[in-house]
Design an enzyme around this catalytic site. Structure first.
Site, mmCIF file in Angstrom:
data_model
loop_
_atom_site.group_PDB
_atom_site.id
_atom_site.type_symbol
_atom_site.label_atom_id
_atom_site.label_comp_id
_atom_site.label_asym_id
_atom_site.label_seq_id
_atom_site.Cartn_x
_atom_site.Cartn_y
_atom_site.Cartn_z
ATOM 1 N N SER A 292 0.864 -1.023 -0.106
ATOM 2 C CA SER A 292 0.025 -0.043 0.196
ATOM 3 C C SER A 292 0.919 1.195 -0.057
ATOM 4 C CB SER A 292 -0.687 0.062 1.325
ATOM 5 O OG SER A 292 -0.233 0.546 2.405
ATOM 6 N N ASP A 293 0.300 2.467 -0.195
ATOM 7 C CA ASP A 293 0.847 3.464 -0.179
ATOM 8 C C ASP A 293 0.902 3.851 1.059
ATOM 9 O OD1 ASP A 293 2.453 5.826 -0.522
ATOM 10 O OD2 ASP A 293 1.817 6.396 -2.584
ATOM 11 N N TRP A 294 1.595 5.050 1.614
ATOM 12 C CA TRP A 294 1.459 5.501 3.088
ATOM 13 C C TRP A 294 0.117 5.707 3.615
ATOM 14 C CZ3 TRP A 294 6.075 7.170 6.072
ATOM 15 C CH2 TRP A 294 5.782 7.695 7.246
#
Length: 756
Positions: A292-294
């Site tokens: 996932s992104d942040w």
């Protein structure tokens, strides 16, 4: 040796246990790697499996907002085998310390994977990715990534969150600097180069790191060019424009993918089964893992897709998001969902299997500390070899936009040069945004580069405009100065007394990048006022332009004889710029993005679809246009001059059994040898779905001696002439095609051919 021995002992225990597991699987049909991973997976507890999906921030840097309830027990969780990897932990010393926590204390001794945003260099900075795309040269992409990988690996890192291969057509979006530009064909070439550069031929090599293709998908289409905004595009655009670079990255063997912050078709990309499971893992056969992104998993709550963090965890794991970056949702909620029967444990097993495979391929189970080598780190970072490669790459990314009266290249025996502009004396701005561990103020400035190139010339400097004041930081917004003309008088005085003015204009590097979207992309800090004033006293103005995005240049062009777009060129920026200004290297870059007359034209791109009223046939207002400016770009996609001239002639098209063959003659009509990027475009004149007015389908970069003619050959296959329909099927439709060849997307020779 004790630490390594301890790790290997645990590994041997795991391999011994593989005999127990082997009776449960068809060993003959599985690779050695699969057997190792399955063996380890079979003895892991549910908690340990979930732990492999947790990616913690190391707090050395914050590259996103801190989520609520940031875990205060990171060390204990690592010791207990409840963490799979960490980002923002770097240096050989720090990565070894963190790795020790996992390997020496956890039950199974599974090593951590360390990731970091190594975008265009680790400590030796190369040109920003948009600039690298301007080289139209896959080798520039490869070499830049290879150097970045060597330095990052020497600092204990295993994994980079790059390349970013989002197609971007809106210069208001700050992150365009990190993209390969507006065209899917060029972006696909660069994507392949970046992945191959980072990963080499063997992930276990200590000179390579795992790549991460991001952001999957359509992140560059944020509405209004505003960072993290929603996305709403057609399936035709998705398949034909957005996805090709990602497919190229997958074909090149990208070890990991990162999902995107945005919604696509009403569903957050992080929770999209269509993107992550159906398309990427099933249709494309991707065998790495998706991160996932942040904190994008809990952000699904704000999108209105998930009710709470528990629901977000369920949606994400079902969709195929394998690792949770700093969301801390899987570690807190996934066990409950599995025990309640709402999430099949096989989905978790698939995610963990993918993560463990990459760790094995990196050689971490053979030696968890193999990347953490202080001596190698000291020798590799900012080495002369790396700096020399940066300088060579930078020169290939510059785009000569204007050269009136052939003022460039400059003579080295000029009596005096006035170097003007706050950016001209900056040793920091050329490093660019997303600069990893670049040392502040370590770049060669333009002023330094010019002084070094012409030591016998009188070089004087004045700041002129003031663009920014105060502290500059990757994590904080800049203070842009407007109205300060206190430096004008000195700049004008020196310009009047000098043979020539090198005026360095543009942006601060932190005006572009993540979180740096702008409604107004015009040059700030009274730069336009200054060039007008200088032009009144000295017409010999050469503009060096530093930007991370396309910017309006109408007034700059009207008040200068030459414009050299240098982007943010990296550690050796000043030396590379001087090499080109004084003719030691002839520029050959071409624009990977369209430069507007005005920011109000954005989004602006060459491969648009035609409207029903594209021409003013009736001399009235009712056609597709602006009433206060042109439709087209000031400097179109693919545009770029050099220190010679080329003439295109004798375009010839012939049908073949496989498609079309194209020949065109290119003659160097100037006084110097030069390199030209010969570009091939097509138009599908009439199709079941409206097609763009032009599409790049090939290019060749060729050096041609003065007076010489080179015949360039292209071949287009039926595959090249096909397109994706809204169902994601690639289709070929016979009919009329327009074939175009030229030096850019606007100035082309054209012929039509009808194919059965």
């Amino acid at each position: 040796m004790k630490k390594i021995h301890f790790s290997l002992l645990k590994a041997s225990i795991i391999l011994t246990l593989s005999g127990i597991n082997s009776c449960q699987i068809a060993v003959s049909q599985k690779s050695s790697l699969d057997r190792k991973v399955d063996s380890l997976l079979s003895i892991m507890t549910l908690e340990e499996k979930i732990g492999q999906t947790n990616l913690y921030n190391g707090n050395s840097e914050m590259t996103g907002p801190s989520p609520q309830g940031d875990n205060k027990n990171k060390a204990e969780n690592i010791k207990n085998g409840l963490v799979g990897g960490m980002l923002n932990v770097f240096s050989a010393e720090e990565t070894q310390r963190a790795q020790t926590l996992a390997v020496e204390n956890s039950r199974l001794g599974i090593p951590l994977i360390f990731g970091y945003d190594v975008i265009h260099g680790y400590q030796t900075m190369f040109p920003i990715p948009l600039a690298q795309a301007a080289s139209w040269d896959i080798e520039v992409a490869k070499i830049g990534s290879q150097v970045a990988a060597r330095e990052a690996a020497a600092a204990g890192l295993h994994w980079t969150f790059a390349p970013m291969i989002d197609i971007s057509r809106d210069a208001r979006w700050g992150r365009i600097m990190e993209s390969p530009g507006e065209d899917p064909y060029l972006a696909s070439i660069m994507a392949k180069g970046w992945v191959e550069g980072f990963q080499g031929e063997d992930l276990a090599s200590l000179e390579t790191i795992a790549a991460c293709a991001k952001h999957f998908a359509a992140y560059g289409y944020a509405e209004a060019g505003r960072e993290y905004n929603t996305v709403d595009i057609s399936m035709q655009t998705l398949y034909n424009v957005v996805l090709p670079p990602f497919q190229a990255a997958n074909d090149a063997g990208a070890a990991t993918f990162m999902n995107a912050f945005n919604i696509l078709n009403g569903i957050p990309a992080t929770g999209s089964s269509f993107l992550q499971r159906e398309l990427l893992k099933e249709n494309w056969g991707f065998d790495g893992f998706v991160v996932s992104d942040w904190a994008s998993i809990p952000e699904m709550i704000f999108h209105g897709s998930a009710i709470d963090t528990s629901h977000a965890a369920e949606l994400a794991i079902k969709a195929g998001s394998d690792m949770d970056m700093q969301g801390m949702v899987y570690e807190k909620k996934l066990k409950q969902k599995i025990e309640e029967g709402l999430v099949d444990v096989q989905l978790l097993d698939d995610a963990v299997r993918r993560i463990l495979k990459i760790k094995y391929r990196l050689g971490l189970f053979d030696d968890p500390y193999r990347y953490s080598d202080k001596e190698k780190e000291k020798a590799e970072l900012l080495s002369k070899k790396n700096l020399d490669l940066s300088r060579e790459a930078a020169k290939k990314t510059f785009v000569l936009l204007k050269n009136k009266e052939n003022i460039l290249p400059l003579e080295k025996n000029l009596h005096s040069i006035a170097v003007i502009g706050q950016l001209a004396n900056s040793k920091d701005v050329p490093l660019g945004s997303w600069r990893a561990q670049a040392i502040t103020n370590s770049a060669v400035s333009v002023l330094e580069g010019i002084e070094s190139a012409v030591p016998k010339t009188k070089v004087v400097y004045a700041q002129g405009y003031t663009l920014t004041k105060g502290d500059r930081s990757f994590t904080q917004e800049l203070t842009i100065v407007e109205g300060d003309k206190s430096g004008f008088d000195e700049a004008i005085r020196l310009s009047k007394r000098s043979d020539l003015v090198v005026l360095v204009l543009g942006e601060d590097c932190f005006q572009s990048g993540e979180g740096r979207s702008q409604t107004d992309i015009a040059l700030k800090g009274n730069q336009i006022d200054l060039i007008k004033k200088i032009n009144e006293v000295n017409k010999n103005i050469v503009v060096v332009l530093m930007t991370g995005r396309p910017v309006p240049l109408t007034e700059v062009s009207e008040n200068s004889k030459a414009i050299l777009q240098t982007w943010f060129a990296g550690s050796e920026a000043g030396n590379a710029i001087a090499d080109v200004l004084f003719g030691d290297f002839s520029p050959a870059g071409k624009l990977p993005v369209s430069f507007p007359y005005h920011g109000g034209q954005e989004p602006l791109y060459y491969c648009r679809k035609s409207t029903g009223r594209q021409f003013n046939r009736e001399n009235n207002v009712f056609w597709s246009h602006y009433t206060d400016g042109p439709n087209d770009a000031l400097y179109p996609f693919g545009y770029g001059l050099t220190y010679t001239t080329f003439e295109y002639s004798n375009l010839d098209i012939a049908k073949t059994n496989k498609g079309v063959s194209i020949d065109v003659d290119i003659t160097n009509t100037g006084e110097r040898a030069g390199t030209e990027v010969v570009q091939l475009y097509i138009r599908d004149v009439a199709a079941s779905l409206a097609r763009p007015i032009k599409e790049l389908k090939g290019f060749q970069k060729k050096k041609i001696d003065k007076g010489k003619t080179l015949t360039i050959e292209f071949n287009l296959t039926i595959e090249d002439l096909s397109f994706y329909n809204t169902e994601g099927e690639k289709v070929y439709e016979p009919g009329e095609f327009e074939i175009m060849v030229g030096p850019d997307s606007k100035s082309v020779l054209s012929k039509k051919v009808t194919l059965e």
